[in-house]
Design a protein around this motif. Structure first.
Motif, PDB file in Angstrom:
ATOM      1  N   PRO A  20      45.938  16.529  31.162  1.00  0.00           N
ATOM      2  CA  PRO A  20      46.050  17.675  30.839  1.00  0.00           C
ATOM      3  C   PRO A  20      47.253  18.800  31.345  1.00  0.00           C
ATOM      4  O   PRO A  20      47.756  18.465  32.371  1.00  0.00           O
ATOM      5  N   SER A  21      47.700  19.669  30.599  1.00  0.00           N
ATOM      6  CA  SER A  21      48.812  20.553  30.959  1.00  0.00           C
ATOM      7  C   SER A  21      48.715  21.974  30.471  1.00  0.00           C
ATOM      8  O   SER A  21      47.899  22.191  29.500  1.00  0.00           O
ATOM      9  N   GLN A  22      49.289  22.884  31.396  1.00  0.00           N
ATOM     10  CA  GLN A  22      49.258  24.327  30.906  1.00  0.00           C
ATOM     11  C   GLN A  22      50.644  24.792  30.690  1.00  0.00           C
ATOM     12  O   GLN A  22      50.829  25.724  30.237  1.00  0.00           O
ATOM     13  N   LYS A  23      51.624  24.166  30.834  1.00  0.00           N
ATOM     14  CA  LYS A  23      53.046  24.352  30.519  1.00  0.00           C
ATOM     15  C   LYS A  23      53.888  23.426  29.815  1.00  0.00           C
ATOM     16  O   LYS A  23      53.692  22.153  30.279  1.00  0.00           O
ATOM     17  N   PHE A  24      54.796  23.727  29.282  1.00  0.00           N
ATOM     18  CA  PHE A  24      56.089  22.797  28.712  1.00  0.00           C
ATOM     19  C   PHE A  24      57.443  23.401  29.247  1.00  0.00           C
ATOM     20  O   PHE A  24      57.865  24.460  29.085  1.00  0.00           O
ATOM     21  N   ILE A  25      58.213  22.567  29.482  1.00  0.00           N
ATOM     22  CA  ILE A  25      59.443  22.829  29.923  1.00  0.00           C
ATOM     23  C   ILE A  25      60.714  21.950  29.054  1.00  0.00           C
ATOM     24  O   ILE A  25      60.399  20.936  28.855  1.00  0.00           O
ATOM     25  N   LEU A  26      61.372  22.869  28.247  1.00  0.00           N
ATOM     26  CA  LEU A  26      62.394  22.210  27.388  1.00  0.00           C
ATOM     27  C   LEU A  26      63.770  22.749  27.388  1.00  0.00           C
ATOM     28  O   LEU A  26      64.111  23.564  28.229  1.00  0.00           O
ATOM     29  N   ARG A  37      53.017  27.851  19.971  1.00  0.00           N
ATOM     30  CA  ARG A  37      51.661  27.520  19.881  1.00  0.00           C
ATOM     31  C   ARG A  37      51.687  26.275  19.875  1.00  0.00           C
ATOM     32  O   ARG A  37      52.198  25.306  19.519  1.00  0.00           O
ATOM     33  N   VAL A  38      50.336  25.548  20.473  1.00  0.00           N
ATOM     34  CA  VAL A  38      49.868  24.297  20.526  1.00  0.00           C
ATOM     35  C   VAL A  38      48.599  24.169  19.554  1.00  0.00           C
ATOM     36  O   VAL A  38      47.661  25.086  19.678  1.00  0.00           O
ATOM     37  N   ASP A  57      65.696  29.779  32.542  1.00  0.00           N
ATOM     38  CA  ASP A  57      66.374  29.322  33.286  1.00  0.00           C
ATOM     39  C   ASP A  57      67.513  28.981  32.904  1.00  0.00           C
ATOM     40  O   ASP A  57      67.835  27.993  32.414  1.00  0.00           O
ATOM     41  N   GLU A  58      68.621  30.145  33.040  1.00  0.00           N
ATOM     42  CA  GLU A  58      69.844  29.933  32.518  1.00  0.00           C
ATOM     43  C   GLU A  58      70.609  28.872  32.962  1.00  0.00           C
ATOM     44  O   GLU A  58      71.591  28.301  32.514  1.00  0.00           O
ATOM     45  N   GLY A  59      70.555  28.731  34.346  1.00  0.00           N
ATOM     46  CA  GLY A  59      71.284  28.023  35.350  1.00  0.00           C
ATOM     47  C   GLY A  59      71.057  26.389  34.748  1.00  0.00           C
ATOM     48  O   GLY A  59      71.863  25.691  34.778  1.00  0.00           O
ATOM     49  N   GLN A  60      69.592  26.131  34.774  1.00  0.00           N
ATOM     50  CA  GLN A  60      69.038  24.906  34.305  1.00  0.00           C
ATOM     51  C   GLN A  60      69.265  24.687  32.560  1.00  0.00           C
ATOM     52  O   GLN A  60      68.913  23.588  32.361  1.00  0.00           O
ATOM     53  N   GLU A  61      69.470  25.822  32.060  1.00  0.00           N
ATOM     54  CA  GLU A  61      69.293  25.605  30.595  1.00  0.00           C
ATOM     55  C   GLU A  61      68.026  25.354  29.852  1.00  0.00           C
ATOM     56  O   GLU A  61      68.056  24.507  29.059  1.00  0.00           O
ATOM     57  N   THR A  62      67.036  25.899  30.653  1.00  0.00           N
ATOM     58  CA  THR A  62      65.643  25.325  30.061  1.00  0.00           C
ATOM     59  C   THR A  62      64.731  26.713  29.791  1.00  0.00           C
ATOM     60  O   THR A  62      65.192  27.852  30.011  1.00  0.00           O
ATOM     61  N   VAL A  63      63.717  26.470  28.944  1.00  0.00           N
ATOM     62  CA  VAL A  63      62.843  27.393  28.780  1.00  0.00           C
ATOM     63  C   VAL A  63      61.533  26.849  29.103  1.00  0.00           C
ATOM     64  O   VAL A  63      61.156  25.681  28.915  1.00  0.00           O
ATOM     65  N   THR A  64      60.569  27.620  29.833  1.00  0.00           N
ATOM     66  CA  THR A  64      59.284  27.300  30.330  1.00  0.00           C
ATOM     67  C   THR A  64      58.090  28.053  29.279  1.00  0.00           C
ATOM     68  O   THR A  64      58.287  29.218  29.484  1.00  0.00           O
ATOM     69  N   ILE A  65      57.435  27.373  28.795  1.00  0.00           N
ATOM     70  CA  ILE A  65      56.081  27.886  27.819  1.00  0.00           C
ATOM     71  C   ILE A  65      54.913  27.751  28.683  1.00  0.00           C
ATOM     72  O   ILE A  65      54.543  26.559  28.877  1.00  0.00           O
ATOM     73  N   ASN A  66      54.544  28.910  29.257  1.00  0.00           N
ATOM     74  CA  ASN A  66      53.297  28.820  30.019  1.00  0.00           C
ATOM     75  C   ASN A  66      52.166  29.133  29.076  1.00  0.00           C
ATOM     76  O   ASN A  66      52.004  30.472  28.530  1.00  0.00           O
ATOM     77  N   PHE A  67      50.828  28.227  28.982  1.00  0.00           N
ATOM     78  CA  PHE A  67      49.903  28.774  28.205  1.00  0.00           C
ATOM     79  C   PHE A  67      48.699  29.254  29.091  1.00  0.00           C
ATOM     80  O   PHE A  67      48.538  28.816  30.501  1.00  0.00           O
ATOM     81  N   GLU A  68      47.679  30.331  28.880  1.00  0.00           N
ATOM     82  CA  GLU A  68      46.587  30.727  29.461  1.00  0.00           C
ATOM     83  C   GLU A  68      45.805  29.719  29.936  1.00  0.00           C
ATOM     84  O   GLU A  68      44.764  29.806  30.756  1.00  0.00           O
ATOM     85  N   LEU A  70      44.026  25.601  30.069  1.00  0.00           N
ATOM     86  CA  LEU A  70      44.612  24.319  30.195  1.00  0.00           C
ATOM     87  C   LEU A  70      44.513  23.498  28.958  1.00  0.00           C
ATOM     88  O   LEU A  70      43.383  23.403  28.201  1.00  0.00           O
ATOM     89  N   ILE A  71      45.485  22.883  28.384  1.00  0.00           N
ATOM     90  CA  ILE A  71      45.450  22.013  27.210  1.00  0.00           C
ATOM     91  C   ILE A  71      45.105  20.472  27.335  1.00  0.00           C
ATOM     92  O   ILE A  71      45.696  19.867  28.424  1.00  0.00           O
ATOM     93  N   LYS A  72      44.268  20.075  26.809  1.00  0.00           N
ATOM     94  CA  LYS A  72      43.518  18.695  27.232  1.00  0.00           C
ATOM     95  C   LYS A  72      44.448  17.677  26.665  1.00  0.00           C
ATOM     96  O   LYS A  72      45.235  17.745  25.814  1.00  0.00           O
ATOM     97  N   GLN A  73      44.256  16.503  27.482  1.00  0.00           N
ATOM     98  CA  GLN A  73      45.026  15.436  27.166  1.00  0.00           C
ATOM     99  C   GLN A  73      44.902  15.048  25.616  1.00  0.00           C
ATOM    100  O   GLN A  73      43.529  15.129  25.105  1.00  0.00           O
ATOM    101  N   GLY A  74      45.833  14.389  24.996  1.00  0.00           N
ATOM    102  CA  GLY A  74      45.565  13.873  23.606  1.00  0.00           C
ATOM    103  C   GLY A  74      46.758  14.129  22.616  1.00  0.00           C
ATOM    104  O   GLY A  74      47.767  14.780  23.409  1.00  0.00           O
ATOM    105  N   GLU A  75      46.613  13.984  21.658  1.00  0.00           N
ATOM    106  CA  GLU A  75      47.779  14.184  20.705  1.00  0.00           C
ATOM    107  C   GLU A  75      47.835  15.694  20.275  1.00  0.00           C
ATOM    108  O   GLU A  75      46.900  16.273  19.819  1.00  0.00           O
TER     109      GLU A  75
END
Length: 111
Positions: A20-26, A37-38, A57-68, A70-75
């Motif tokens: 499970p996850s609540q955030k994605f870093i790209l 949206r997930v 994070d401009e220094g790391q050149e990433t975007v973090t997307i936080n969901f309110e 918890l997204i369950k494991q799976g596809e």
């Protein structure tokens, strides 16, 4: 839009969450994610990230997307809409120009 040197787009990233996850870093250099949206393909549920929960994070050149929630494991499909600026720095999706055979300046868009 070559007139004001901007672009926008949408994409879907399909992945299998092994836990499970609540955030994605790209990676995201000079991009603004305007919506995220997930769609959980296993449970057939949707979860939208509030726009204020999308951080950069401009220094790391990433975007973090936080969901309110918890997204369950799976596809899942991570569905994003984004926009950016067509810079002239030869990085990412950028613009350049050349003169045609009549001396007229032409704009080209490149990656």
């Amino acid at each position: 839009n070559a007139a004001d040197f901007t672009f926008h787009g949408s994409m879907k990233i399909t992945m299998n969450l092994t836990q499970p996850s609540q955030k994605f870093i790209l990676n995201a250099k000079k991009l603004e994610v305007t919506s995220a949206r997930v769609h959980h393909l296993t449970t057939k549920s949707d979860c939208t990230a509030p726009s204020e929960s999308i951080t950069y994070d401009e220094g790391q050149e990433t975007v973090t997307i936080n969901f309110e929630t918890l997204i369950k494991q799976g596809e899942v499909e991570l569905c994003l809409e984004y926009k950016g600026i067509l810079g002239d720095d030869m990085q990412g999706f950028y613009r350049s120009s050349y003169k045609d055979e009549h001396g007229k300046e032409r704009i080209i868009l490149c990656t």
